[in-house]
Design a protein around this motif. Structure first.
Motif, mmCIF file in Angstrom:
data_model
loop_
_atom_site.group_PDB
_atom_site.id
_atom_site.type_symbol
_atom_site.label_atom_id
_atom_site.label_comp_id
_atom_site.label_asym_id
_atom_site.label_seq_id
_atom_site.Cartn_x
_atom_site.Cartn_y
_atom_site.Cartn_z
ATOM 1 N N LEU A 11 0.828 -1.214 0.000
ATOM 2 C CA LEU A 11 0.000 0.000 0.000
ATOM 3 C C LEU A 11 0.859 1.259 0.000
ATOM 4 O O LEU A 11 0.563 2.217 -0.728
ATOM 5 N N ALA A 12 1.934 1.263 0.809
ATOM 6 C CA ALA A 12 2.758 2.476 0.914
ATOM 7 C C ALA A 12 3.372 2.821 -0.440
ATOM 8 O O ALA A 12 3.301 3.970 -0.896
ATOM 9 N N GLU A 31 9.631 -4.351 -6.611
ATOM 10 C CA GLU A 31 9.003 -5.227 -5.622
ATOM 11 C C GLU A 31 9.728 -6.577 -5.598
ATOM 12 O O GLU A 31 9.901 -7.210 -6.646
ATOM 13 N N ALA A 32 10.115 -7.005 -4.405
ATOM 14 C CA ALA A 32 10.897 -8.234 -4.276
ATOM 15 C C ALA A 32 10.104 -9.492 -4.648
ATOM 16 O O ALA A 32 10.668 -10.472 -5.130
ATOM 17 N N ALA A 40 2.015 -7.316 3.924
ATOM 18 C CA ALA A 40 0.886 -6.951 4.798
ATOM 19 C C ALA A 40 -0.321 -6.469 4.001
ATOM 20 O O ALA A 40 -1.457 -6.590 4.447
ATOM 21 N N SER A 41 -0.069 -5.934 2.806
ATOM 22 C CA SER A 41 -1.159 -5.324 2.025
ATOM 23 C C SER A 41 -1.971 -6.315 1.203
ATOM 24 O O SER A 41 -2.822 -5.897 0.420
ATOM 25 N N ILE A 47 -10.446 -2.938 6.796
ATOM 26 C CA ILE A 47 -11.343 -1.919 7.338
ATOM 27 C C ILE A 47 -10.636 -0.566 7.265
ATOM 28 O O ILE A 47 -9.466 -0.480 7.642
ATOM 29 N N ILE A 165 15.688 -4.818 -4.102
ATOM 30 C CA ILE A 165 16.772 -3.831 -4.116
ATOM 31 C C ILE A 165 17.676 -4.076 -2.899
ATOM 32 O O ILE A 165 17.208 -4.143 -1.759
ATOM 33 N N TYR A 223 -12.123 -6.913 14.559
ATOM 34 C CA TYR A 223 -13.156 -6.384 13.677
ATOM 35 C C TYR A 223 -13.864 -7.510 12.929
ATOM 36 O O TYR A 223 -13.311 -8.584 12.724
ATOM 37 N N GLY A 304 1.629 0.332 10.479
ATOM 38 C CA GLY A 304 0.948 -0.346 11.577
ATOM 39 C C GLY A 304 -0.345 -1.011 11.160
ATOM 40 O O GLY A 304 -0.408 -1.696 10.135
ATOM 41 N N SER A 305 -1.401 -0.796 11.955
ATOM 42 C CA SER A 305 -2.668 -1.487 11.684
ATOM 43 C C SER A 305 -3.693 -0.576 11.016
ATOM 44 O O SER A 305 -4.859 -0.930 10.896
ATOM 45 N N GLY A 307 -2.918 1.020 7.897
ATOM 46 C CA GLY A 307 -2.196 1.351 6.667
ATOM 47 C C GLY A 307 -3.078 1.738 5.498
ATOM 48 O O GLY A 307 -2.618 2.437 4.592
ATOM 49 N N ILE A 308 -4.331 1.299 5.499
ATOM 50 C CA ILE A 308 -5.192 1.651 4.360
ATOM 51 C C ILE A 308 -5.335 3.172 4.284
ATOM 52 O O ILE A 308 -5.256 3.758 3.206
HETATM 53 C C1 LIG Z 1 -3.548 -9.487 9.432
HETATM 54 C C2 LIG Z 1 -3.548 -8.028 9.109
HETATM 55 C C3 LIG Z 1 -4.745 -7.341 9.078
HETATM 56 C C4 LIG Z 1 -4.766 -5.966 8.780
HETATM 57 N N1 LIG Z 1 -5.952 -5.302 8.718
HETATM 58 C C5 LIG Z 1 -5.975 -3.979 8.405
HETATM 59 C C6 LIG Z 1 -7.203 -3.275 8.290
HETATM 60 O O1 LIG Z 1 -8.290 -3.841 8.429
HETATM 61 N N2 LIG Z 1 -7.145 -1.939 8.020
HETATM 62 C C7 LIG Z 1 -5.962 -1.268 7.838
HETATM 63 O O2 LIG Z 1 -5.961 -0.050 7.603
HETATM 64 N N3 LIG Z 1 -4.783 -1.929 7.924
HETATM 65 C C8 LIG Z 1 -4.770 -3.252 8.209
HETATM 66 N N4 LIG Z 1 -3.577 -3.912 8.303
HETATM 67 C C9 LIG Z 1 -2.338 -3.135 8.164
HETATM 68 C C10 LIG Z 1 -1.993 -2.837 6.709
HETATM 69 O O3 LIG Z 1 -2.203 -3.991 5.956
HETATM 70 C C11 LIG Z 1 -0.536 -2.351 6.651
HETATM 71 O O4 LIG Z 1 -0.395 -1.190 7.412
HETATM 72 C C12 LIG Z 1 -0.104 -2.051 5.205
HETATM 73 O O5 LIG Z 1 -0.381 -3.124 4.369
HETATM 74 C C13 LIG Z 1 1.387 -1.715 5.163
HETATM 75 O O6 LIG Z 1 1.749 -1.494 3.824
HETATM 76 P P1 LIG Z 1 3.286 -1.395 3.411
HETATM 77 O O7 LIG Z 1 3.310 -1.104 1.969
HETATM 78 O O8 LIG Z 1 3.992 -0.483 4.339
HETATM 79 O O9 LIG Z 1 3.881 -2.846 3.722
HETATM 80 P P2 LIG Z 1 3.780 -4.197 2.858
HETATM 81 O O10 LIG Z 1 2.433 -4.423 2.323
HETATM 82 O O11 LIG Z 1 4.346 -5.281 3.719
HETATM 83 O O12 LIG Z 1 4.721 -3.925 1.603
HETATM 84 C C14 LIG Z 1 6.110 -3.898 1.657
HETATM 85 C C15 LIG Z 1 6.601 -4.530 0.365
HETATM 86 O O13 LIG Z 1 7.995 -4.282 0.207
HETATM 87 C C16 LIG Z 1 8.584 -5.416 -0.406
HETATM 88 N N5 LIG Z 1 10.022 -5.370 -0.139
HETATM 89 C C17 LIG Z 1 10.668 -5.544 1.052
HETATM 90 N N6 LIG Z 1 11.991 -5.332 0.902
HETATM 91 C C18 LIG Z 1 12.200 -5.031 -0.423
HETATM 92 C C19 LIG Z 1 13.363 -4.722 -1.192
HETATM 93 N N7 LIG Z 1 14.573 -4.653 -0.626
HETATM 94 N N8 LIG Z 1 13.200 -4.473 -2.521
HETATM 95 C C20 LIG Z 1 11.975 -4.527 -3.100
HETATM 96 N N9 LIG Z 1 10.843 -4.824 -2.408
HETATM 97 C C21 LIG Z 1 10.953 -5.052 -1.082
HETATM 98 C C22 LIG Z 1 7.854 -6.583 0.231
HETATM 99 O O14 LIG Z 1 7.936 -7.736 -0.584
HETATM 100 C C23 LIG Z 1 6.422 -6.045 0.354
HETATM 101 O O15 LIG Z 1 5.619 -6.398 -0.757
HETATM 102 C C24 LIG Z 1 -3.544 -5.285 8.547
HETATM 103 C C25 LIG Z 1 -2.340 -5.992 8.548
HETATM 104 C C26 LIG Z 1 -2.334 -7.356 8.809
HETATM 105 C C27 LIG Z 1 -1.034 -8.110 8.793
#
Ligand SMILES: Cc1cc2nc3c(=O)[nH]c(=O)nc-3n(C[C@H](O)[C@H](O)[C@H](O)COP(=O)(O)OP(=O)(O)OC[C@H]3O[C@@H](n4cnc5c(N)ncnc54)[C@H](O)[C@@H]3O)c2cc1C
Length: 344
Positions: A11-12, A31-32, A40-41, A47, A165, A223, A304-305, A307-308
């Motif tokens: 998502l980020a 993306e790895a 996590a996404s 929600i 990366i 939830y 965190g929790s 992230g959406i």
């Molecule tokens: C069980 C669960 C339930 C959740 N429910 C909710 C909810 O209901 N509502 C809500 O708002 N949030 C929820 N969240 C939280 C939300 O999902 C996260 O905050 C969000 O997905 C974080 O996004 P991100 O992009 O930071 O991380 P990620 O989605 O983990 O993405 C990071 C990406 O970076 C890639 N990566 C890592 N290192 C490298 C590298 N060196 N080179 C290239 N790529 C790399 C990884 O493969 C990964 O795909 C939940 C999380 C979990 C685990």
């Protein structure tokens, strides 16, 4: 046009790509994993709810603004991201929440049409099941698919999959954003940030005669969302001591127990049809880390929790910084988000 490397396709990273593209930059995602939304996404349903706090400080303002920004983006995407603004009830199921949520209503200044406290009777009528607590009602909140959001955010954007990366020297261009969750600890520039993994698991359960009338999202520490195609999502566990994404059968029991404890009227037999586990990334003070790390180097992690919501707000703030937009987020917010806040 400015080329921007984004490390991470969750998502980020994908929200950043979307916001940068809308401001005329050319984002490139690395993306790895074999696909976006692999970490996590990758949940099918999540929600979107702000993180409520008693005062409207910089952090609360971040989530408050994020909510309305996200609603307008999700509305535009509509069914493509399974946007379901069915409303949500966040139960006042302990004394702490009772005090905090009532203060939230007073201090956040949202219109009554967007946020209000409802009594247990009204909450039950809205929910379609018996709710034993007063609740904070957000009619515009609901659920959306994080996985489909990542796919849509990154549509028509160059995405290099299976491309981990290891060193920034692999990247061309003069701007790079670290948006790879806990993977940020592998880079020298961000290795000292106070990031931790928090494993979580969601459970997908068949609806039954008790739950099928549920009309909106319930938040109670966990939830539950209304059934879609006969299946509810029930989330989620929090295990800061674990960092794997294996499915744990006992976690499905934990999710259901938490639900039954908060809402006894829904207790019954639920057939668990699926589960998904992943690792969240959180900072020491549970607020995202978003900002500039060095010359041409930025970061958006620790969502965190929530992230959406936080990923899209963070993306908008960073995109404005990077494309030198006239708009800049308030100083107090930039300070609260800054990766440098821990070294002060
Ligand atoms: C069980 C669960 C339930 C959740 N429910 C909710 C909810 O209901 N509502 C809500 O708002 N949030 C929820 N969240 C939280 C939300 O999902 C996260 O905050 C969000 O997905 C974080 O996004 P991100 O992009 O930071 O991380 P990620 O989605 O983990 O993405 C990071 C990406 O970076 C890639 N990566 C890592 N290192 C490298 C590298 N060196 N080179 C290239 N790529 C790399 C990884 O493969 C990964 O795909 C939940 C999380 C979990 C685990």
């Amino acid at each position: 046009m400015r080329k921007v490397n984004i490390i991470g396709g969750g998502l980020a990273g994908t929200a950043l790509a979307y916001m940068l593209k809308s401001r005329g930059a050319v984002p490139i995602i690395y993306e790895a994993s074999p696909d976006v939304a692999s970490g996590a996404s990758g949940n099918d349903i999540g929600i979107y709810n702000p993180r409520f706090s008693a005062q409207l400080d910089a952090e609360a303002k971040f989530y408050s603004d994020a909510f309305f920004k996200a609603c307008s983006v999700f509305e535009e995407f509509g069914d493509d991201v399974e946007f379901n603004p069915c409303g949500s009830l966040s139960l006042l199921n302990n004394e702490r929440k009772d005090v905090r949520y009532r203060k939230t209503v007073d201090s956040w200044g949202w219109s009554k049409d967007d946020m209000r406290i409802v009594g247990a009777r009204e909450a039950s009528d809205m929910a379609g099941i018996e709710i034993p607590h007063d609740a904070l009602y957000l009619p515009k909140s609901g659920s959306v698919s994080p996985k489909k959001l990542c796919q849509l955010y990154s549509k028509d954007i160059e995405v290099n999959l299976n491309h981990k990366i290891k060193d920034f020297s692999e990247l061309e261009g003069d701007v790079t954003i670290i948006a790879c969750g806990i993977g940020a600890l592998k880079f020298e520039a961000s290795e000292n940030l106070p990031l931790k993994s928090v494993r979580g698991q969601v459970s997908f359960v068949d609806q039954n005669k008790l739950s099928k009338n549920l009309k909106l999202v319930l938040n109670y520490g966990g939830y539950m969302a209304p059934a879609k195609d006969g299946v509810h999502v029930v989330g989620s566990t929090f295990q800061p001591w674990l960092s794997h994404d294996d499915i744990l059968p006992e976690d499905n029991l934990i999710n259901l127990d938490k639900l039954f404890e908060a809402i006894p009227s829904i207790e019954g037999d639920y057939n668990v049809v699926d589960s998904r586990a992943a690792v969240r990334t959180a900072s020491k003070n549970h607020f995202p880390i978003v900002g500039q790390l060095g010359q041409g180097l930025y970061i958006s992690v620790a969502h965190g929790s929530h992230g959406i919501l936080s990923s899209i707000m963070a993306a908008s703030i960073l995109a404005d910084m990077i494309v030198d937009s006239d708009y800049s987020a308030p100083y107090e917010l930039l300070t609260a988000l800054s990766p440098n806040r821990f070294s002060r």
